[in-house]
Each structure stands twice: as structure tokens, then as C-alpha cells.
Design a protein around this motif. Structure first.
Motif, PDB file in Angstrom:
ATOM      1  N   PRO A 126       0.921  -1.163   0.031  1.00 28.40           N
ATOM      2  CA  PRO A 126       0.127  -0.040   0.001  1.00 28.40           C
ATOM      3  C   PRO A 126       0.949   1.352  -0.077  1.00 28.40           C
ATOM      4  O   PRO A 126       2.051   1.164   0.811  1.00 28.40           O
ATOM      5  CB  PRO A 126      -0.887  -0.101   1.544  1.00 28.40           C
ATOM      6  N   PRO A 128       1.915   5.011   1.099  1.00 27.32           N
ATOM      7  CA  PRO A 128       1.833   5.955   2.478  1.00 27.32           C
ATOM      8  C   PRO A 128       0.326   6.539   2.314  1.00 27.32           C
ATOM      9  O   PRO A 128       0.318   7.204   1.443  1.00 27.32           O
ATOM     10  CB  PRO A 128       3.181   6.932   2.338  1.00 27.32           C
ATOM     11  N   SER A 129      -0.294   6.749   3.472  1.00 29.35           N
ATOM     12  CA  SER A 129      -1.518   7.402   3.753  1.00 29.35           C
ATOM     13  C   SER A 129      -1.291   8.736   3.080  1.00 29.35           C
ATOM     14  O   SER A 129      -2.389   9.556   2.663  1.00 29.35           O
ATOM     15  CB  SER A 129      -1.884   7.403   5.024  1.00 29.35           C
ATOM     16  N   GLU A 130      -0.172   9.559   3.391  1.00 32.39           N
ATOM     17  CA  GLU A 130      -0.121  10.878   2.891  1.00 32.39           C
ATOM     18  C   GLU A 130      -0.316  11.255   1.630  1.00 32.39           C
ATOM     19  O   GLU A 130      -0.732  12.248   1.163  1.00 32.39           O
ATOM     20  CB  GLU A 130       1.146  11.256   3.488  1.00 32.39           C
ATOM     21  N   GLN A 132      -1.948   8.594  -0.649  1.00 33.35           N
ATOM     22  CA  GLN A 132      -3.028   7.888  -1.246  1.00 33.35           C
ATOM     23  C   GLN A 132      -3.867   8.792  -1.835  1.00 33.35           C
ATOM     24  O   GLN A 132      -4.215   8.466  -3.044  1.00 33.35           O
ATOM     25  CB  GLN A 132      -3.582   7.224   0.013  1.00 33.35           C
ATOM     26  N   GLY A 133      -4.551   9.863  -1.483  1.00 33.37           N
ATOM     27  CA  GLY A 133      -5.463  10.743  -2.072  1.00 33.37           C
ATOM     28  C   GLY A 133      -4.870  11.128  -3.376  1.00 33.37           C
ATOM     29  O   GLY A 133      -5.819  11.307  -4.489  1.00 33.37           O
ATOM     30  N   HIS A 156       6.020  11.710  -1.885  1.00 35.15           N
ATOM     31  CA  HIS A 156       6.250  11.091  -0.425  1.00 35.15           C
ATOM     32  C   HIS A 156       7.661  11.306   0.059  1.00 35.15           C
ATOM     33  O   HIS A 156       7.875  11.631   1.180  1.00 35.15           O
ATOM     34  CB  HIS A 156       5.658   9.697  -0.502  1.00 35.15           C
TER      35      HIS A 156
END
Length: 388
Positions: A126, A128-130, A132-133, A156
Motif C-alpha cells: 500500500p 503511504p496514507s499521506e 494515497q489521495g 512522499h
């Protein structure tokens, strides 16, 4: 038993290092994928492998310190043969089980290697959440999945080193990928010959006429047109009408010989633009024709015209099929027919060629402009559509 840890680029590289260090009989005890240090490590994977080797025990009886080895010359050939025959059963009985074990371990190592190779190709880790958008947003803008993921990860990596706005970093990365725009280079004291190629329906003829009008009106150049699209119904009439309106001479050519004669007839023109038929680029005969046209007309620049509405996979196929032309520039058409322009980034990344112009409508000669990478990047990464 000797045990050692190896680091390698891939499993094949690891096996080479193990064999060089321990020999072909070494076995792998454990393996895993690791990443390097820093931002580069996010994109560069290595393998860490633990290997072991146990030297075979000698089956010859050890000599005592006081016992000197017998000279081989003292043994007769018959005696040597007898000694080897006597030891063969004992040696075979001990070696055979070891060989079977080694073969089994080799099979296990091969299976592990294949599994590791499969996992490395199917990288489903996956993001990184930072970012993802940001990644999903680029997908929504029609950016290829691999390209979007690469930009997201690079973004990132930069954000880990300094406090920056993610969208600004991503936009700059897109600008870098789009490259420096390369418009037409007009020779000062010699004629410039341009050839336009591309698939049917990409808008070659309209694009060529738009450029001809811009060069004539904006730069006050003497322009000449050559039509070689003699297969499409109405193509010659289409070009002739625009040529008459703009007072530009036009010639029709059916082969390389006709093309050379047409160019020679317009020796007084500053720029000549050649329109070609939109045949299948997989056709070997068509590729040969284009090469003959380029040579016969002494073409200075070739432009590959691709519509932005063309499917990404089809764009990749088109670019691959036109790879026989060593140097060409890209013109992307029909931006007015879509609201998102991520496919422009896909095309530029596939081709690794310079972008020159974009078109966005049917008005001649107005609806064409030089590429503005910042404007395109704002649409591809930004949260709103950019008006043309």
C-alpha cells in the motif's frame, strides 16, 4: 558448517554470489526482500539471503603425522585399480544419500526463488496514507497507474525531507516528466520541411492547416503545403479550401518521386508542411513509405500526431510502432473533447519525446498553441479542471 548473509539485487544475483563464495553445493536457509536507506531506498529493492555450506568429509583415512605418503610410482596399475574397487561401495553408500539431499534442497531453493520473483513483480504494497489521495486523484485524471504511483512515491520521499505542499511537489514532478516543450525550429536562411504522421482520426490535416496559418500570419512566412493523404475521401478538398482562404499553394503527391518534385516546385517557400495518410503503423509497407518520404523531401522535423481521447494502451502501441522514426516531436490533439489530460502525461512518458503543440477545437488557425507544461500539470494533479 559455514553460514553467511548475502545482499543482492535479485535472486539470480544472490545465487551467483553464493556459488562464487561456497560453490554449487551451498543451500539457502532464509531469504527476504529489504529496501535501501534514504529516499532512493523507497524505489530500490534488494534481497537478503542467508546461505550455508558444509564441506564434504573426506572418506580417505587420515594419515598419521609420522606416516609419510607413499609415492605413486611404487604402486602398480593393477594395485591402484584394486584399491579403488575396494573403496567404491563404501564411498557410494555415503555419497548417494548426500546427493539426494542436495538435489532436494536445490528444488526447494528454486521454488523459493520463483515465489520471490513473483512477489517482486506483483508489488501490492500500500502507498503511504499521506499520498494515497494524490495517487487516486491522478488515476481519476486518466494517468496510468504505474506513472501515478511513481509520482506519488517520489512526492512522499520529498515530503519526508522537508515540509512542502504535496500537490506542488507532484505538479513539479509532472512538469519534469512532460519535459521542455520543443516548437518548430525555423531555419533562417534555408527552407524548413515538416512531415506530419499519425493514425487515422488523430486530426493531422486540421492540425497542419492550423500551424500553416499561424506561421503565415504570426511570423509572416511563405508557406507551402503537400497533400499525400490520397486515400481518405475529401482530404484533398479539405486542405485545398483552407489553402485558398489563406492564399497558400498546395500540391498533391502519390509517391516519393511526386513528393520530391512538389518540394522542388516550391523552392521559394520558407516552410513546407507535408500531410501523410493515416495508415496502420503495423504495416511494414507503410513504414517503408514514410522512410522514403522523409528521405526524398529531406525532411527536417517529423511530428507524430496523437489524439488525447485515444485509449492509453492504444497510445502505447502507436508509439511502439513509430519507433522506427529515430527523432520526432509530439502534437496532442482534441483536448477540448475531454476534461482531464492525464493521457498527455502517459503519451509523453511512453514516447520519451518532446511535446510541441496541443490543439483544442476546430477553429483554424486559432485552436492550437505551444505546450504549457505548468498548465497541463495543474489539470493532471490539481483539484480542478483548467480552462483552455
Amino acid at each position: 558448517m559455514f553460514v553467511k548473509r548475502f545482499t543482492a539485487r535479485d535472486m539470480q544475483d544472490a545465487m551467483k554470489k553464493i556459488k562464487k563464495e561456497f560453490g554449487p553445493d551451498a543451500v539457502i536457509l532464509d531469504s527476504k526482500t529489504v529496501r535501501g536507506k534514504g529516499i532512493i531506498g523507497l524505489f530500490k529493492k534488494n534481497f537478503e539471503v542467508v546461505a550455508a555450506y558444509e564441506p564434504k568429509r573426506s572418506f580417505e583415512p587420515a594419515l598419521s603425522k609420522t606416516e609419510a605418503p607413499k609415492a605413486s610410482a611404487s604402486k602398480s596399475p593393477a594395485k591402484v585399480e584394486d584399491n579403488e574397487t575396494d573403496k567404491a561401495p563404501e564411498t557410494d553408500s555415503k555419497v548417494a544419500p548426500l546427493e539426494a539431499q542436495i538435489e532436494s534442497l536445490r528444488g526447494l531453493v528454486t521454488d523459493i526463488s520463483n515465489r520471490i520473483g513473483t512477489v517482486s513483480k506483483d508489488d501490492t504494497a500500500p502507498l503511504p496514507s499521506e499520498v494515497q489521495g494524490l495517487y487516486l486523484q491522478m488515476l481519476d485524471r486518466d494517468v496510468n497507474q504505474d506513472i501515478a504511483k511513481e509520482i506519488a512515491l517520489l512526492t512522499h520521499g520529498v515530503s519526508l525531507k522537508q515540509c512542502v505542499e504535496l500537490s506542488s511537489v507532484a505538479q513539479q514532478l509532472v512538469i519534469d516528466k512532460l519535459g521542455e516543450p520543443m516548437p518548430i525550429k525555423i531555419k533562417k536562411y534555408a527552407q524548413t520541411v515538416l512531415l506530419f504522421a499519425g493514425p487515422t482520426g488523430a486530426g493531422k490535416t486540421t492540425t497542419l492547416v492550423k500551424l500553416a496559418g499561424r506561421l503565415a500570419l504570426d511570423q509572416n512566412l511563405n508557406i507551402g503545403l503537400v497533400n499525400m493523404d490520397t486515400y481518405r475521401v475529401g482530404a484533398m478538398e479539405h486542405m485545398r479550401i483552407y489553402a485558398e482562404i489563406m492564399d497558400i499553394p498546395v500540391r498533391t503527391a502519390y509517391n516519393a518521386k511526386d513528393l520530391k518534385e512538389a518540394v522542388d516546385e516550391m523552392a521559394d517557400r520558407d516552410v513546407i508542411l507535408i500531410d501523410t495518410a493515416g495508415k496502420s503503423s503495423t504495416d511494414a509497407a507503410y513504414r517503408k513509405e514514410l522512410e522514403e518520404y522523409i528521405a526524398a523531401a529531406h525532411v527536417d522535423e517529423v511530428y507524430l500526431v496523437i489524439s488525447v481521447v485515444t485509449a492509453s494502451k492504444v497510445c502505447k502501441d502507436i508509439i511502439r510502432n513509430y519507433a522506427f522514426i529515430p527523432n520526432y516531436k509530439l502534437i496532442i490533439t482534441k483536448l477540448d473533447e475531454v476534461g482531464v489530460w492525464g493521457n498527455i502525461l502517459n503519451i509523453a512518458d511512453y514516447a520519451k519525446k518532446s511535446l510541441s503543440y496541443i490543439t483544442m477545437g476546430q477553429d483554424v488557425p486559432d485552436d492550437i498553441s505551444q505546450v504549457n507544461p505548468a498548465m497541463l500539470a495543474e489539470n493532471i494533479v490539481g483539484r480542478r479542471e483548467v480552462a483552455l
